[in-house]
Design an enzyme around this catalytic site. Structure first.
Site, PDB file in Angstrom:
ATOM      1  N   ASP A 188      11.177   2.975 -23.647  1.00  0.00           N
ATOM      2  CA  ASP A 188      12.080   2.545 -24.713  1.00  0.00           C
ATOM      3  C   ASP A 188      11.497   1.287 -25.347  1.00  0.00           C
ATOM      4  OD1 ASP A 188      14.680   2.490 -26.180  1.00  0.00           O
ATOM      5  OD2 ASP A 188      14.939   0.619 -25.066  1.00  0.00           O
ATOM      6  N   GLU A 273      10.387   7.512 -28.097  1.00  0.00           N
ATOM      7  CA  GLU A 273      11.235   7.888 -29.222  1.00  0.00           C
ATOM      8  C   GLU A 273      10.366   8.126 -30.464  1.00  0.00           C
ATOM      9  OE1 GLU A 273      15.270   5.400 -28.929  1.00  0.00           O
ATOM     10  OE2 GLU A 273      13.464   4.183 -28.662  1.00  0.00           O
ATOM     11  N   CYS A 327      25.658  11.011 -15.845  1.00  0.00           N
ATOM     12  CA  CYS A 327      26.696  12.018 -16.100  1.00  0.00           C
ATOM     13  C   CYS A 327      26.732  12.484 -17.555  1.00  0.00           C
ATOM     14  CB  CYS A 327      28.066  11.476 -15.709  1.00  0.00           C
ATOM     15  SG  CYS A 327      28.630  10.097 -16.748  1.00  0.00           S
ATOM     16  N   ASP A 352      18.487  -0.691 -21.506  1.00  0.00           N
ATOM     17  CA  ASP A 352      17.157  -0.228 -21.891  1.00  0.00           C
ATOM     18  C   ASP A 352      16.578   0.759 -20.884  1.00  0.00           C
ATOM     19  OD1 ASP A 352      17.345  -1.848 -24.111  1.00  0.00           O
ATOM     20  OD2 ASP A 352      16.350  -3.547 -23.156  1.00  0.00           O
TER      21      ASP A 352
END
Length: 405
Positions: A188, A273, A327, A352
């Site tokens: 990230d 990303e 989750c 992060d």
């Protein structure tokens, strides 16, 4: 075989500097003349002048203008090739209905290099075991070869950066892949306080070189603004500002190379990303984004990974900072919230690190068009929370943060 660039600093004498400047000036004149010829031919006669027609006119130019005889013929051919590539790019953008950007004339500050397209055979020759380089039309120039050349030299480009000169050799080298690794990591990218956070929990602090040099840069730019245009003092102030910018850029590039090398040596698959860096550079976060240099870092990471036989994958960044990696619960949080506890599963998270885990998970769950290998395993961690909802959401079941991460 792959091509790799090697950049070295040149230390020309004052007469050699004048010869290099003269070569650049003559190449720029030829570039502008070739561009003008194409414009006039189309405007006046509707005719398109191509690369080969202009290339055939070079012997006549060398015969009529003695100053061009000292410049290698292949350097002049490369100038015509640059004009042709500029028009090819223009026509391509017109077809794509983008911003066309008609080729522009080059001012003195906008033409900074000349190229020997067949440097391995003509025009450039290394001397004294790499301590000097013989450049056609310039002479034997001192060279600092801080690392050995590899492979066969294909092209050589002499480049001016501020008041310094460099030579860039492009060589054909044998690829040297690293041993195979099944370790995968998500990264990230950030601006403050961390430049990069991995899914393993490693945090690399952002160096913020521009921010640290901001006071010196502001002082130099204020001094430049007070100088009279065209004066020697203004040129000296311009060189000072350029030197500061060059130092910042070099520090940033060195940092990017070291971090990229560390990741490539450690992991077989690196997931990041797929950021719209250009768009972010136009937003209110532009200064931090440009100081971090994400675009440059991702390019360096990609080519180092390709050279080493590793894989770099870009994934959709949407919701990576909002989803719980355990989750899949989604919740918006202010940027100042760095650590939190998931209200659904109770897992403690660092914002992060959770984003990096989600980025890695997306490489497994997004369409196959992302080019990811779904067989790449995650390293086992514990404890692991499993539930039906995570599989329905398409989220890979991941461990809680806090064990070894």
């Amino acid at each position: 075989m792959t091509r790799k660039a090697f950049k070295y600093r040149l230390y020309p004498t004052q007469p050699q500097r004048k010869d290099l400047e003269r070569t650049l000036a003559l190449c720029r004149r030829l570039y502008n003349a070739a561009l003008q010829e194409r414009r006039d031919a189309y405007r006046k006669a509707g005719k398109t002048v191509n690369f080969y027609e202009q290339k055939r006119g070079l012997p006549e130019i060398r015969a009529d203008l003695p100053e061009y005889r000292r410049i290698h013929s292949q350097v002049l051919q490369n100038v015509i090739e640059r004009v042709d590539k500029a028009f090819q790019g223009f026509f391509r953008r017109v077809k794509q209905r983008g911003k066309a950007g008609y080729p522009r004339f080059k001012g003195e500050a906008r033409y900074d290099s000349f190229t020997f397209p067949q440097a391995g055979t003509t025009g450039v020759k290394l001397q004294e075991g790499g301590k000097r380089v013989l450049i056609h039309g310039v002479g034997s120039v001192k060279l600092k070869m801080h690392r050995p050349l590899e492979g066969e030299i294909k092209t050589a480009t002499v480049k001016r950066e501020g008041d310094q000169w460099y030579i860039i050799f492009v060589c054909e080298v044998e690829p040297r892949p690293l041993p195979e690794s099944d370790k995968a990591v998500g990264i990230d990218l950030g601006t403050n306080p961390n430049f990069l956070v991995t899914s393993d929990g490693e945090m690399i602090e952002a160096p913020r070189y521009l921010q640290k040099a901001q006071a010196k840069l502001a002082s130099a730019q204020r001094s430049l603004s007070r100088k009279k245009p065209g004066s020697n003092r203004r040129r000296k102030a311009q060189r000072r500002v350029a030197k500061l910018h060059r130092k910042i850029a070099n520090q940033r590039k060195d940092f990017h190379h070291k971090i990229a090398r560390r990741l490539v040596n450690r992991y077989g698959t690196i997931v990041h990303e797929d950021l719209n860096v250009i768009g972010l550079a136009r937003s209110r976060t532009a200064k931090g984004v440009l100081d971090a240099g994400w675009g440059q870092f991702l390019k360096i990471l990609a080519y180092k990974a390709e050279e080493a036989g590793r894989r770099v994958v870009g994934v959709d960044p949407k919701h990576t900072s909002q989803d719980c990696p355990v989750c899949g619960h989604r919740e918006k949080r202010p940027l100042w919230v760095r650590e939190y506890t998931c209200p659904r599963c109770g897992a403690p998270q660092h914002r992060d690190v959770a984003a990096a885990l989600n980025i890695l998970a997306k490489a497994r769950t997004e369409p196959a068009g992302m080019g990811t290998d779904k067989s790449v395993p995650l390293e086992p961690r514990s404890p692991v929370l499993k539930n039906e909802e995570s599989s329905q959401r398409g989220v890979v079941t991941l461990p809680l943060i806090g064990g070894e991460g």
